[in-house]
Write a protein that holds these residues in place. Structure first.
Motif, PDB file in Angstrom:
ATOM      1  N   SER A  57       1.123  -1.349   0.028  1.00  0.00           N
ATOM      2  CA  SER A  57      -0.108   0.327   0.682  1.00  0.00           C
ATOM      3  C   SER A  57       0.873   1.034   0.203  1.00  0.00           C
ATOM      4  N   TRP A  61       0.909   4.126  -2.500  1.00  0.00           N
ATOM      5  CA  TRP A  61       0.886   5.136  -2.359  1.00  0.00           C
ATOM      6  C   TRP A  61       2.219   6.843  -3.120  1.00  0.00           C
ATOM      7  N   LYS A  86       6.510  10.578   3.097  1.00  0.00           N
ATOM      8  CA  LYS A  86       6.216  10.934   1.917  1.00  0.00           C
ATOM      9  C   LYS A  86       6.397  12.092   1.760  1.00  0.00           C
ATOM     10  N   LEU A 116      -3.808   4.879   3.144  1.00  0.00           N
ATOM     11  CA  LEU A 116      -3.033   4.812   1.335  1.00  0.00           C
ATOM     12  C   LEU A 116      -3.520   4.231   0.493  1.00  0.00           C
ATOM     13  N   ARG A 117      -3.761   3.678  -0.003  1.00  0.00           N
ATOM     14  CA  ARG A 117      -4.424   3.025  -1.148  1.00  0.00           C
ATOM     15  C   ARG A 117      -5.793   3.863  -1.997  1.00  0.00           C
ATOM     16  N   SER A 119      -5.519   7.278  -0.999  1.00  0.00           N
ATOM     17  CA  SER A 119      -4.724   8.811  -1.130  1.00  0.00           C
ATOM     18  C   SER A 119      -4.166   8.531  -2.465  1.00  0.00           C
ATOM     19  N   LYS A 120      -3.927   7.620  -3.291  1.00  0.00           N
ATOM     20  CA  LYS A 120      -2.787   7.359  -4.139  1.00  0.00           C
ATOM     21  C   LYS A 120      -2.972   8.189  -5.156  1.00  0.00           C
TER      22      LYS A 120
END
Length: 161
Positions: A57, A61, A86, A116-117, A119-120
């Protein structure tokens, strides 16, 4: 008198919940996974699967950096704390932890992986957005062993009386 008030309050909450459920629009879905991933996609049955899903994930991201720190040098079980970073503004940092005590790592890991998935595809501007750090499995032993303590049987964040 006090107990009667509490029971009345509890029954009132149940009645409100039932009324909301009964009066929902036809065909509406009160399912989980509103962030774009479902229960089966984000919850894991064990530490190793949760770790694999978190790392996957984090890559999806677009983490700038993935760091894995082993529990100790002699650890042969592969227990590590993972960091996904990030890069953003250095004066603003958001840190999200999972598995602090260990046993609740399943829920925390699922929350992290789902976020995370989902918000990619969100736009990311390093000059405006904060640096974001996800810490997966602060207590990997407790997570893997489904315990609150770490491997020396000490609950490191439990209150001492």
């Amino acid at each position: 008198m006090k107990k009667e008030w509490i029971w009345s309050f509890a029954i009132g909450l149940i009645a409100i919940g039932a009324a909301i459920w009964y009066n929902r629009p036809a065909g509406s879905d009160f399912s989980y996974g509103k962030c774009g991933t479902g229960y089966d996609e984000t919850f894991s049955d064990n530490y190793n699967d949760a770790r694999r899903l978190f790392l996957e994930s984090a890559r999806i991201w677009g983490a700038n950096r993935l760091v894995s720190v082993p529990l100790d040098k002699q650890d042969r079980a592969g227990l590590v704390t993972d960091f996904a970073v990030k890069k953003g503004r250095s004066d603003r940092v958001l840190i999200h932890l999972s598995g602090t005590h260990g046993v609740e790592g399943f829920a925390g890991s699922a929350i992290q992986s789902a976020f995370l998935r989902s918000s990619k595809s969100q736009p990311w501007d390093p000059s405006k957005d904060p640096t974001v750090i996800f810490v997966h499995a602060v207590n990997p032993y407790g997570f893997a062993a489904v315990r609150v303590s770490h491997r020396t049987s000490i609950g490191h964040l439990l209150p001492i009386h």
